[in-house]
Write a protein that holds these residues in place. Sequence first.
Motif, mmCIF file in Angstrom:
data_model
loop_
_atom_site.group_PDB
_atom_site.id
_atom_site.type_symbol
_atom_site.label_atom_id
_atom_site.label_comp_id
_atom_site.label_asym_id
_atom_site.label_seq_id
_atom_site.Cartn_x
_atom_site.Cartn_y
_atom_site.Cartn_z
ATOM 1 N N HIS A 1 -7.192 14.058 1.475
ATOM 2 C CA HIS A 1 -7.922 12.784 1.340
ATOM 3 C C HIS A 1 -9.316 12.967 1.956
ATOM 4 C CE1 HIS A 1 -8.889 8.532 1.902
ATOM 5 N NE2 HIS A 1 -7.895 8.244 1.079
ATOM 6 N N TYR B 1 0.909 3.744 1.738
ATOM 7 C CA TYR B 1 1.251 4.299 3.046
ATOM 8 C C TYR B 1 2.374 3.526 3.745
ATOM 9 C CZ TYR B 1 -3.288 6.796 2.877
ATOM 10 O OH TYR B 1 -4.352 7.583 2.538
ATOM 11 N N HIS C 1 -5.976 10.868 9.519
ATOM 12 C CA HIS C 1 -6.513 11.990 8.733
ATOM 13 C C HIS C 1 -7.255 13.024 9.577
ATOM 14 C CE1 HIS C 1 -5.555 9.167 5.477
ATOM 15 N NE2 HIS C 1 -5.346 10.280 4.789
ATOM 16 N N GLU D 1 -10.924 11.200 3.890
ATOM 17 C CA GLU D 1 -11.055 10.745 5.280
ATOM 18 C C GLU D 1 -10.884 11.934 6.232
ATOM 19 O OE1 GLU D 1 -8.426 7.467 6.210
ATOM 20 O OE2 GLU D 1 -9.176 6.305 4.536
ATOM 21 N N THR E 1 -14.402 2.000 -1.588
ATOM 22 C CA THR E 1 -13.100 2.574 -1.235
ATOM 23 C C THR E 1 -13.169 4.064 -1.563
ATOM 24 O OG1 THR E 1 -11.880 2.535 -3.318
ATOM 25 C CG2 THR E 1 -12.010 0.447 -2.139
ATOM 26 N N SER E 2 -12.134 4.780 -1.188
ATOM 27 C CA SER E 2 -12.175 6.225 -1.460
ATOM 28 C C SER E 2 -12.118 6.494 -2.968
ATOM 29 C CB SER E 2 -11.039 6.932 -0.724
ATOM 30 O OG SER E 2 -9.811 6.335 -1.038
ATOM 31 N N ASP F 1 -3.412 1.797 -4.117
ATOM 32 C CA ASP F 1 -4.297 2.137 -2.995
ATOM 33 C C ASP F 1 -5.203 0.936 -2.727
ATOM 34 O OD1 ASP F 1 -6.244 2.290 -4.983
ATOM 35 O OD2 ASP F 1 -6.786 4.370 -4.595
ATOM 36 N N SER F 2 -6.161 1.095 -1.817
ATOM 37 C CA SER F 2 -6.958 -0.072 -1.399
ATOM 38 C C SER F 2 -7.717 -0.695 -2.574
ATOM 39 C CB SER F 2 -7.972 0.327 -0.330
ATOM 40 O OG SER F 2 -7.333 0.963 0.711
ATOM 41 N N TYR G 1 -16.898 0.912 4.095
ATOM 42 C CA TYR G 1 -15.570 1.226 3.577
ATOM 43 C C TYR G 1 -14.761 -0.067 3.703
ATOM 44 C CZ TYR G 1 -11.587 4.561 3.107
ATOM 45 O OH TYR G 1 -10.498 5.299 2.692
ATOM 46 N N MET H 1 0.379 1.080 9.975
ATOM 47 C CA MET H 1 1.023 0.815 8.676
ATOM 48 C C MET H 1 2.529 0.632 8.892
ATOM 49 S SD MET H 1 -0.603 0.983 5.655
ATOM 50 C CE MET H 1 -2.299 1.226 5.134
ATOM 51 N N ASN I 1 -12.026 -0.393 4.731
ATOM 52 C CA ASN I 1 -11.288 -0.280 5.995
ATOM 53 C C ASN I 1 -12.194 -0.774 7.130
ATOM 54 O OD1 ASN I 1 -10.102 1.311 4.014
ATOM 55 N ND2 ASN I 1 -9.280 2.791 5.465
ATOM 56 N N SER J 1 -9.031 10.323 -3.406
ATOM 57 C CA SER J 1 -8.411 9.114 -2.851
ATOM 58 C C SER J 1 -6.883 9.167 -2.961
ATOM 59 C CB SER J 1 -8.902 7.908 -3.638
ATOM 60 O OG SER J 1 -8.405 7.993 -4.964
ATOM 61 N N THR J 2 -6.261 8.190 -2.378
ATOM 62 C CA THR J 2 -4.804 8.079 -2.442
ATOM 63 C C THR J 2 -4.343 8.059 -3.898
ATOM 64 O OG1 THR J 2 -4.867 6.884 -0.365
ATOM 65 C CG2 THR J 2 -2.898 6.589 -1.701
ATOM 66 N N PHE K 1 -6.970 -5.368 7.590
ATOM 67 C CA PHE K 1 -8.188 -5.508 6.782
ATOM 68 C C PHE K 1 -7.846 -5.710 5.298
ATOM 69 C CE2 PHE K 1 -7.700 -0.798 6.645
ATOM 70 C CZ PHE K 1 -7.850 -0.560 5.290
ATOM 71 N N MET K 2 -6.712 -5.192 4.858
ATOM 72 C CA MET K 2 -6.304 -5.355 3.453
ATOM 73 C C MET K 2 -5.902 -6.805 3.193
ATOM 74 S SD MET K 2 -4.050 -1.909 2.929
ATOM 75 C CE MET K 2 -4.835 -0.313 3.112
ATOM 76 N N HIS L 1 0.855 -1.198 0.000
ATOM 77 C CA HIS L 1 0.000 0.000 0.000
ATOM 78 C C HIS L 1 0.888 1.245 0.000
ATOM 79 C CE1 HIS L 1 -2.874 3.083 1.370
ATOM 80 N NE2 HIS L 1 -3.779 2.335 0.760
HETATM 81 P P1 13P Z 1 -7.271 4.375 0.133
HETATM 82 O O1 13P Z 1 -6.165 3.472 -0.199
HETATM 83 O O2 13P Z 1 -8.599 3.837 -0.335
HETATM 84 O O3 13P Z 1 -7.093 5.785 -0.296
HETATM 85 O O4 13P Z 1 -7.433 4.369 1.732
HETATM 86 C C1 13P Z 1 -6.655 5.119 2.533
HETATM 87 C C2 13P Z 1 -6.396 4.443 3.808
HETATM 88 O O5 13P Z 1 -6.607 4.978 4.854
HETATM 89 C C3 13P Z 1 -5.848 3.107 3.790
HETATM 90 O O6 13P Z 1 -5.753 2.662 5.082
#
Ligand code: 13P
Length: 366
Positions: free
Chosen positions: A254, A46, A231, A256, A159-160, A60-61, A139, A321, A141, A270-271, A84-85, A44
């Motif tokens: 973002h 992050y 966020h 969030e 997702t975002s 991204d997610s 979401y 992360m 997440n 989104s990311t 969760f991913m 990811h």
């Molecule tokens: P995205 O990857 O959907 O932007 O989500 C951000 C996030 O907080 C992942 O944990």
Amino acid sequence: MDVLKFLGQALLPEKYYKMSKDELENRVREIKAQMGKELFILGHHYQRDEVFQFSDVAGDSLQLSQIAAKNHEAKYIVFCGVHFMAETADILASDEQVVVLPDLKAGCSMADMADIHQAERAWMKLQEQFGDTIIPITYVNSTAAIKAFCGRNGGTTVTSSNAKKVVTWAFTQKERMLFLPDQHLGRNTSYDLGIPLEQMAIWDPNKDELEFEGNLEDVKVILWKGHCSVHQNFTVENIETIRASEPDRTILVHPECCREVVEKSDLNGSTHYIVETIKAAPAGSKWAIGTEMNLVKRIIKQFPDKDIISLNPHFCSCLTMNRIDLPHLVWALENLIEGKVVNEIAVDKATAKDAVVALDRMLALS
Ligand code: 13P
Ligand code: SF4
């Protein structure tokens, strides 16, 4: 998160902390070369650079779940991301594939804000109040159990990156939407689609109570009272400080982030959107970004011709992360090469059966 598994996590042997960065990196390279296509590392945006550099695919997610749904040739999927991913990857992977999260402590405080018992209680109360007029949307997440709850009740995941599409679809299905667990993504997306804030209620899972002032018949969106602890650190004050000293700096956040921050910024997305927007920006352009710090730092390094700062100068990374580091990655890989699996993420079959319904609905819409 599966508490028993979490408690039962094997401790990282001391030797991995004693290895130098070069030794650790070389070990990852050797194992990747040896295992070839048997091993697939997802990363990811992050994640720390030290592990992100070894991702076979980064994203991204949404991108990572699409990739996990397609790759059926790797025997082992090592997820550099959060719990969760990895659960999502396991749900979408074939039965023969094994998903590993190098450190089981890499959870997500937002996902932990909605447990399945709270969701079932909320659903019962909301059905009593509103009858069969609600669709549950979660979401990604969130835990696998929450995804399964949405799958069972006609809903989906989001997702975002696809939030507007999914929420638009939700309102073709039912009159009202329950959005879990991130109130901010739910509020920002619904608002962008033209739903006034006055038609949004909040469900407080700790009090089992709906917060709303007005006529309940007007409620269109029920927002679960959860948030991202990373966020939420971006504030209106951060924006005002930048506006006062550098009015020509574009503020990109973002969704969030809370409503007030999104409203006062220039752009939000989104990311993936953040990464693509900066990529496409002209040299010399000035940006303040409101998202996770590992990503902001990476973007700053990748685009030295652009002037990029974090919207919050005192802001730190997502701690969970950051649990995934080189020593944990090497430990997980060395075990795999010896035929041992540490920190496997395996969602139970009954949960996975309902959760995949929710995820497949989302993937079909994306
Ligand atoms: P995205 O990857 O959907 O932007 O989500 C951000 C996030 O907080 C992942 O944990
Ligand atoms: Fe969870 Fe926020 Fe960290 Fe993403 S950035 S893993 S939503 S706490």
